[in-house]
Scaffold this active site. Structure first.
Site, PDB file in Angstrom:
ATOM      1  N   ASP A 132       0.813  -1.225   0.000  1.00 38.80           N
ATOM      2  CA  ASP A 132       0.000   0.000   0.000  1.00 38.80           C
ATOM      3  C   ASP A 132       0.840   1.267   0.000  1.00 38.80           C
ATOM      4  O   ASP A 132       0.626   2.191   0.795  1.00 38.80           O
ATOM      5  CB  ASP A 132      -0.962   0.013   1.207  1.00 38.80           C
ATOM      6  CG  ASP A 132      -1.993  -1.089   1.097  1.00 38.80           C
ATOM      7  OD1 ASP A 132      -2.425  -1.394  -0.031  1.00 38.80           O
ATOM      8  OD2 ASP A 132      -2.350  -1.679   2.140  1.00 38.80           O
ATOM      9  N   LYS A 153      12.231   1.316 -12.585  1.00 38.09           N
ATOM     10  CA  LYS A 153      13.590   0.884 -12.228  1.00 38.09           C
ATOM     11  C   LYS A 153      14.586   1.520 -13.171  1.00 38.09           C
ATOM     12  O   LYS A 153      14.255   1.826 -14.327  1.00 38.09           O
ATOM     13  CB  LYS A 153      13.711  -0.639 -12.346  1.00 38.09           C
ATOM     14  CG  LYS A 153      14.806  -1.214 -11.487  1.00 38.09           C
ATOM     15  CD  LYS A 153      14.343  -1.370 -10.045  1.00 38.09           C
ATOM     16  CE  LYS A 153      15.414  -1.895  -9.146  1.00 38.09           C
ATOM     17  NZ  LYS A 153      14.894  -2.208  -7.814  1.00 38.09           N
TER      18      LYS A 153
END
Ligand code: NAD
Length: 473
Positions: A100, A107
């Site tokens: 959450d 990335k």
């Protein structure tokens, strides 16, 4: 005999996604959107060292824009490729959803062997990479926020911030453009240890589950359990030291490039960390026996095996050697999809990467919030809580006529400092996510492993976001 073809890291992640997606009720179009990388930026930039130019290959990949900003580490490694970064970016999307943290996954990767460059050269590469990201709009506190990963740390994050600030000098939230920064440069206490600490919380929680432990022949509780770790870098060293110091686990094997230190009576982790820092290797460490074989670390009989180096280190060619009862994936993608099939058949429990190493991004989220609020956690309420607690203790003393000792008074009245609050928030996050995943695993008949359960949980959350946007009603 037919040769078994091993999927690469990206294919493994996608196979795992497809396996879990097939167990959900979401429409194909929605699942396709969740699966694919949204933006891929591949770059080649020149860096001048002395009189020579070197052209560096690098990437920033945003897997999912369902939430903004996107978030994910930057890796410096000679093995970096587009598919590797795509796999890592995809894992970030599911990782953030599981714990959450309101980010999309991303990335970065720079294809260099960071050990072959001087600090000055690394600084040049990092700053130039950051400029490339700025030029293409791939960095910013509300756009895409990098963090450390393999081969990078707070030093590189400080260079990134400094470069970003040079270009965004009037941006009030500029310090939120990157996380994992040094504490003195708008970082947060507890970020460096966060991934390893999260790994410890996840393992400890699994070991508390009596039914699961009974099924694999272990007694509940982490104390006294034997652990072998591959990779004594950021994640591996904190996993080892916190598991030992706070959980009383017995670390019997630690593997690095040059071999595995094995000691059935337990390794002195702090001494080995210092030894590696001074010598750049683990071989020669006097506190254990050196095993030289490449796969020796995974053949050691132990309760928990913790790969904390790079992807695909446990594959179909060596998975049969594993003698552990639990594999705790501190690294991203250390077990290939084919190896996992074999290990699950042997009854081994695998705690998946996208859950287990989510501590880093969780505390990065706290750092980002701190940067946007321009205030340290605990500043507003620490003294208030201490005074309230003190009033309470004084009242109890008055009503009972008994004195509370000085030491107990200190303990009972303590207000939360930033480090206390960060650790507490991280523990809460890791425990919550563990039980959410376990609930899916126990409720769904066809789901027998933690990875599939984690993927289903994450896919449901990302799908929920898309449906809220009205894109896929
Ligand atoms: P790091 O560079 O600090 O350390 C990695 C260590 O592994 C190094 O000491 C290296 O020598 C060792 N190593 C590499 N290949 C090895 C091999 N084949 N055998 C034995 N040792 C080997 O990197 P890190 O930040 O600790 O990252 C490790 C893993 O954890 C990566 O998969 C990374 O993606 C993942 N991860 C890191 C973070 C973070 O906050 N740093 C967060 C989430 C996931």
């Amino acid at each position: 005999m037919k040769k078994l073809v091993e999927p690469n890291f990206y294919e493994s992640v996608m196979q795992n996604f497809d396996k879990a997606a097939a167990l959900t009720n979401h429409a194909k179009g929605l699942l396709d959107q969740i699966r694919e990388c949204n933006s891929i930026y591949q770059m080649n930039f020149p860096v001048k060292f002395g009189n020579q130019y070197e052209v560096i290959e690098a990437y920033r990949i945003q897997h999912s824009h369902h939430r903004a900003p996107t978030k994910g580490g930057i890796r410096f490694s000679e093995h970096v490729s587009q598919e590797e970064v795509m796999a890592l970016a995809a894992l970030m999307t599911f990782k953030c959803a599981l714990v959450d943290v309101p980010f999309g996954g991303a990335k970065g990767g720079v294809k260099i062997n960071h050990k072959k460059y001087s600090v000055d050269q690394l600084e040049k590469i990092t700053r130039r990479y950051t400029v490339e990201l700025i030029r293409k709009g791939f960095i910013g506190p509300s756009v895409d926020v990098p963090a450390p990963d393999y081969g990078t740390g707070s030093r590189e994050m400080a260079w990134i911030l400094d470069t970003y600030r040079t270009f965004a000098k009037d941006e009030i939230d500029a310090v939120g453009c990157v996380t994992g920064k040094p504490v003195a440069q708008n970082g947060i206490r507890g970020r460096t240890e966060a991934t390893g600490r999260g790994v410890y919380y996840g393992i400890r929680e699994l070991l508390k589950q009596e039914d699961e432990m009974k099924a694999i022949g272990l007694t509940p509780g982490i104390a006294g359990k034997t652990m072998v770790i591959q990779g004594l870098g950021n994640v591996g060293s904190y996993t080892a030291s916190i598991s030992k110091e706070e959980g009383d686990a017995k670390i019997i094997g630690i593997a690095e490039y040059d071999g595995t230190i094995y000691n059935p009576d337990g390794i002195n982790v702090q001494k080995l960390i210092s030894y590696k820092k001074s010598n750049g290797k683990v071989s020669g460490f006097p506190g254990g026996k050196l095993l030289k074989g490449k796969d020796d670390w995974l053949s050691i009989k132990c309760d928990i095996l913790v790969p904390a180096a790079l992807e695909s280190t446990i594959h179909i060619g060596n998975a049969k050697k594993v003698k552990a009862k639990i594999i705790a994936e501190a690294a991203n993608g250390p077990v290939t999809a084919k190896a996992e099939e074999l290990l699950l058949k042997k009854g081994i429990i695998i705690l998946p990467d996208m859950y287990l190493n989510a501590g880093g991004v969780t505390v990065s989220y706290f750092e980002w919030l701190k940067n946007l609020s321009h205030m340290r956690f605990g500043r507003m309420d620490k003294r208030f809580n201490e005074n309230t607690n003190l009033n309470l203790v004084n009242l109890v003393e008055k009503m009972t006529g008994k004195k509370v000792s000085k030491a107990n008074k200190k303990l009972l009245t303590k207000g939360g400092d930033e480090i206390d609050l960060v650790r507490s928030g991280l523990e809460e996050t890791m425990l919550n996510a563990f039980h959410n995943i376990r609930e899916v695993k126990n409720r769904r008949k066809k789901v027998n492993d933690y990875r599939a359960a984690a993927f289903i949980n994450a896919i449901d959350k990302v799908a929920g976001d898309y449906m809220m946007m009205g894109i896929f009603p």
